[in-house]
Design an enzyme around this catalytic site. Structure first.
Site, PDB file in Angstrom:
ATOM      1  N   VAL A   1     -39.737 -25.504  10.125  1.00 16.58           N
ATOM      2  CA  VAL A   1     -40.732 -25.401  11.192  1.00 16.58           C
ATOM      3  C   VAL A   1     -40.477 -26.415  12.309  1.00 16.58           C
ATOM      4  CG1 VAL A   1     -42.394 -26.945  10.039  1.00 16.58           C
ATOM      5  CG2 VAL A   1     -43.212 -25.217  11.665  1.00 16.58           C
ATOM      6  N   ASP A   2     -39.978 -27.595  11.986  1.00 14.93           N
ATOM      7  CA  ASP A   2     -39.800 -28.637  13.005  1.00 14.93           C
ATOM      8  C   ASP A   2     -38.779 -28.232  14.066  1.00 14.93           C
ATOM      9  OD1 ASP A   2     -41.638 -30.256  11.672  1.00 14.93           O
ATOM     10  OD2 ASP A   2     -40.092 -31.177  10.431  1.00 14.93           O
TER      11      ASP A   2
ATOM     12  N   CYS B   1     -29.276 -33.215   0.993  1.00 14.04           N
ATOM     13  CA  CYS B   1     -29.033 -31.840   1.443  1.00 14.04           C
ATOM     14  C   CYS B   1     -28.047 -31.089   0.562  1.00 14.04           C
ATOM     15  CB  CYS B   1     -28.566 -31.845   2.894  1.00 14.04           C
ATOM     16  SG  CYS B   1     -27.167 -32.933   3.228  1.00 14.04           S
TER      17      CYS B   1
ATOM     18  N   CYS C   1     -24.916 -38.464   7.735  1.00 14.95           N
ATOM     19  CA  CYS C   1     -24.955 -37.076   8.194  1.00 14.95           C
ATOM     20  C   CYS C   1     -25.439 -37.013   9.637  1.00 14.95           C
ATOM     21  CB  CYS C   1     -25.858 -36.250   7.287  1.00 14.95           C
ATOM     22  SG  CYS C   1     -25.936 -34.505   7.752  1.00 14.95           S
TER      23      CYS C   1
ATOM     24  N   GLY D   1     -30.301 -27.739  17.203  1.00 19.56           N
ATOM     25  CA  GLY D   1     -29.952 -27.587  15.804  1.00 19.56           C
ATOM     26  C   GLY D   1     -31.114 -26.948  15.069  1.00 19.56           C
TER      27      GLY D   1
END
Length: 361
Positions: A14-15, A196, A100, A9
Site C-alpha cells: 500500500v505504501d 526480504c 539493500c 519503486g
C-alpha cells in the site's frame, strides 16, 4: 503541470502504491518499476513476489501508469547477500535491509531509472528529504512508529538529490485511508515483515542451507555448562527464545539471555534476567562509517542514536572519531548492543549517518 519523469519503486504494498498515486495527482510523468531481488526458492509458501507483482500491476492499471519489472537478483546476491552470509559466519548479526537500500533500491534502481530518462526516483519509505542551500538532508518520517530513516542512513548526496518520498509526511492510517478512498485493491494488505529474501521461512532452516552448522557448548559467565547451542550464527545478543536451557538446580528462575559469543572456542555465553549488567553497554565502537552530508558530525556534541529499528532515541556523544571508525558514548547504558547491526546518529529529526557496530563496553 509538472511533467518531470519519476520512476516509482512499486512493491505491491500500500505504501508504494499511494506514493505512485500522489505523484500522479501532482502531475508527474509516473512510471512504476517492480524489483525482483531474489530468485531461489521463490515459492508461494515462503515468498510472495508473484502475488506482489500482480498487486502492483493491478494498481498501475487503476492509476493508468506503465509498470516495468526488472530483475536485480544478480546485483542483490553480489552486493547484499554475500556480505550477509560473511557477517553471520563471522558471528555478527547483519541488517541486510540497510545494504539493500543503499546498493539496490537507491543504486541499481536509480541507475536503471536514469537510463529510462527519469528525473527522479520515488519509494514508499516513511522518510523525508529537505534541501537547504544545495545540501540534502534525510529527515525522519512524520509517523514516528513507521519512520524508516534508520534503514536509509547510508544514502549519499547524489542519491538523495534524485529521491522523492511522497508519503514521508503522512501517518500509516492516512496512507491506508487514501488507498481506500481511491479504490486501490491493496488498501488493507498487511505490511511485509522479516528479511526480504527469507520471507516467512524459518530462519535457521534458511541459513543452514548456506553455512555449515557447528554446535557447541552454552556457558554461564562463570564457566558453568548449561546447554548446547546449534551454531553461533543462529544467536544474537539479547536473544531469549530458542536457547533450550532448562531450570538449574538451586538456580534462579529468571529467563536466560544471550550475552556473548566466543568464535575461537565456539562457546555461547548466557546470563539470567533481562536487566543483567552483562547485557548493558555504556559505549560502542562502529566502523564502515557513512555520513549523509559527506562530512562527519562534531565530536563531543550531544546527538541521539538508535542501535536498532524503532528504538527510542538515546542521547549520546561521539567521543572518538577517525576516518572510518568512531566510539560513541551513551548518557544511559544501552541494552543488547549487537555487533553487525547499525548505529544511526540523529540531530533532532535529521539523520546524520552512522556505521556498523563492531564492539561495545
Amino acid at each position: 503541470m509538472n511533467k518531470s519523469r519519476v520512476v516509482v519503486g512499486m512493491s505491491g504494498g500500500v505504501d508504494s502504491s499511494v506514493a505512485a498515486l500522489l505523484l500522479k495527482q501532482q502531475g508527474y510523468d509516473v512510471i512504476g518499476l517492480f524489483m525482483k531481488n531474489w530468485e531461489d526458492d521463490d515459492t508461494d509458501e515462503y515468498c510472495s513476489s508473484r502475488k506482489d507483482f500482480l498487486d502492483a500491476a493491478s494498481v498501475a492499471d487503476i492509476l493508468d501508469i506503465p509498470l516495468e519489472a526488472v530483475n536485480f537478483s544478480a546485483e542483490y546476491r553480489e552486493r547484499v547477500f554475500s556480505l550477509f552470509l560473511a557477517e553471520y559466519q563471522a558471528g555478527r548479526t547483519p541488517n541486510p535491509d540497510v545494504l539493500c537500500n543503499s546498493e539496490i533500491k537507491f543504486k541499481a534502481f536509480l541507475d536503471h531509472a536514469l537510463a529510462l530518462g527519469a528525473d527522479w526516483i520515488a519509494t514508499g519509505h516513511y522518510a523525508q528529504v529537505h534541501e537547504i542551500n544545495g545540501q540534502f538532508q534525510l529527515l525522519k518520517g512524520e509517523d514516528g512508529n513507521k519512520d524508516q530513516s534508520y534503514f536509509l542512513y547510508r544514502l549519499n548526496q547524489q542519491q538523495l538529490s534524485r529521491t522523492i518520498f511522497p508519503i514521508g509526511h503522512l501517518y500509516k492510517r492516512e496512507v491506508r485511508k487514501i488507498a481506500h478512498k481511491h479504490g486501490l485493491p491493496n488498501s488493507t494488505k498487511k505490511d511485509s515483515t522479516g528479511i526480504c529474501f527469507i520471507g516467512e521461512r524459518p530462519f535457521r532452516e534458511f541459513l543452514n542451507r548456506y553455512l555449515p552448522v557447528d554446535p557447541g557448548e552454552i556457558h554461564t559467565l562463570d564457566g558453568q555448562i548449561v546447554g548446547e547451542h546449534q551454531g553461533l550464527m543462529y544467536y544474537t545478543i539479547g536473544q531469549r527464545q530458542g536457547l533450550g536451557i532448562g531450570g538449574i538446580r538451586e538456580g534462579s528462575e529468571q529467563p536466560w539471555f544471550v550475552s556473548g559469543k566466543d568464535m575461537q572456542t565456539n562457546v555461547l555465553y548466557v546470563v539470567q534476567g533481562h536487566d543483567h549488567p552483562a547485557l548493558l553497554r555504556s559505549s560502542l565502537t562502529a566502523a564502515d562509517l557513512s555520513w549523509i552530508s559527506g562530512a562527519p558530525p562534531h565530536q563531543s556534541w550531544v546527538y541521539a542514536a538508535k542501535i536498532r529499528y524503532r528504538q527510542t532515541d538515546a542521547p549520546c556523544a561521539i567521543i572518538r572519531l577517525e576516518h572510518d571508525s568512531c566510539q560513541i558514548g551513551f548518557a544511559a547504558p544501552q541494552w543488547g548492543v549487537t555487533p553487525g547491526q547499525s548505529v544511526v546518529i540523529y540531530e533532532s529529526k535529521v539523520c546524520l549517518g552512522g556505521g556498523i557496530i563492531t564492539d561495545s563496553v
